[in-house]
Design an enzyme around this catalytic site. Structure first.
Site, PDB file in Angstrom:
ATOM      1  CG  ASP A 234      38.899  46.321  40.334  1.00  0.00           C
ATOM      2  OD1 ASP A 234      38.213  47.348  39.854  1.00  0.00           O
ATOM      3  OD2 ASP A 234      40.072  46.452  40.642  1.00  0.00           O
TER       4      ASP A 234
ATOM      5  CD  GLU B 299      50.102  46.172  42.849  1.00  0.00           C
ATOM      6  OE1 GLU B 299      48.628  46.321  42.601  1.00  0.00           O
ATOM      7  OE2 GLU B 299      50.671  46.902  42.890  1.00  0.00           O
TER       8      GLU B 299
END
EC number: 3.2.2.16
Length: 267
Positions: free
Chosen positions: A225, A38
């Site tokens: 998700d 990230e």
């Protein structure tokens, strides 16, 4: 007992200091990011360098990248790898520790907790969306005793940034934090009760420390998700991680460019 005298000036001085801090241009930003995957797009974007002699502490796995972009000192802090397993140290405990250490050592004007998250499509979240978080709660601290139940939920507001929200036209929603990637039935009950749009493993822990030390904190969360979707969470997370972290970097860059030259009250 305090001595008699001009006590009024002693009382008023902190208020003046606080006001001057709000009006002073922001000069130092710390990103708290759980996973290297990230963080690296942002590190590369701003050409940050890894610190070899870290002020965060000796002999710790924590990773610190630093550099300058325009008028801002930028630091990106990650909890690093677990010594035994070699994987990212995700979750609330590492996030709390690096947030505390970063505030103490780096003295930022503002913290940005940037990372990926799960989203609820019923609340309007889609894969790749980057949200500005309105407030944060926990969903796995269940303490069914009066007042302790509220402590467990741990509701805290993110720093208000109405101008940033308008300029970047971001989605906004509540973030719920817990130490599991999946969602148990009990977790789901609390997440729904707390009206959360997003689910992660660090945000509310970062908020707790920032609130404790009185440092403004904002949250940028990119959806990898759909928690209420058809695919298994872990599978969908891994499938979308690379694309979504690129979207996160793009939004974080816009946030930094917006912050540059502004003070906290401008946000």
């Amino acid at each position: 007992m305090a001595p008699h005298g001009d006590g009024l000036s002693d009382i008023e001085e902190p208020e003046v200091d606080a006001q001057s801090e709000i009006l002073r241009p922001i000069s130092s930003v710390v990103f708290v990011i759980a996973m290297q995957a990230e963080a690296l797009p942002l590190v590369n974007k701003f050409g940050l360098s890894e610190t070899t002699d870290s002020p965060l502490g000796k002999g710790l796995p924590w990773v610190l990248y630093h550099g300058v972009h325009k008028d801002l000192r930028i630091n990106v802090v990650c909890p690093g790898r677990d010594a035994a397993l070699g994987i990212d140290s995700v979750g609330t405990v590492p996030a709390s520790l690096i947030t505390f250490a970063s505030i103490q050592a780096l003295k930022p004007d503002i913290i940005i907790n940037a990372g990926t998250c799960g989203g609820f499509k019923v609340k309007g979240a889609n894969i790749g969306d980057v949200f500005l978080v309105s407030d944060v709660v926990f969903h796995d601290r269940r303490i069914p005793i009066p007042m302790f139940d509220l402590y467990g939920v741990g509701l805290r507001q993110a720093f208000s940034t109405p101008n940033l929200l308008k300029e970047l036209n971001l989605k906004i929603g509540r973030l719920s934090t817990g130490d599991s990637l999946d969602m148990s039935t009990q977790d789901e009950t609390l997440i729904i009760a707390n009206d959360a749009t997003l689910k992660d493993m660090e945000g509310a822990a970062v908020a707790y420390v920032a609130d404790l030390l009185k440092i403004p904190v904002v949250f940028l969360k990119a959806v990898t998700d759909l928690v209420d979707g058809d695919k298994p969470t872990a599978e969908e997370f891994l499938q979308n991680l690379t694309v979504v972290t690129a979207a996160l970097e793009g939004t974080a860059t816009k946030v930094i460019n917006f912050i540059n030259g502004r003070n906290l009250s401008d946000l």
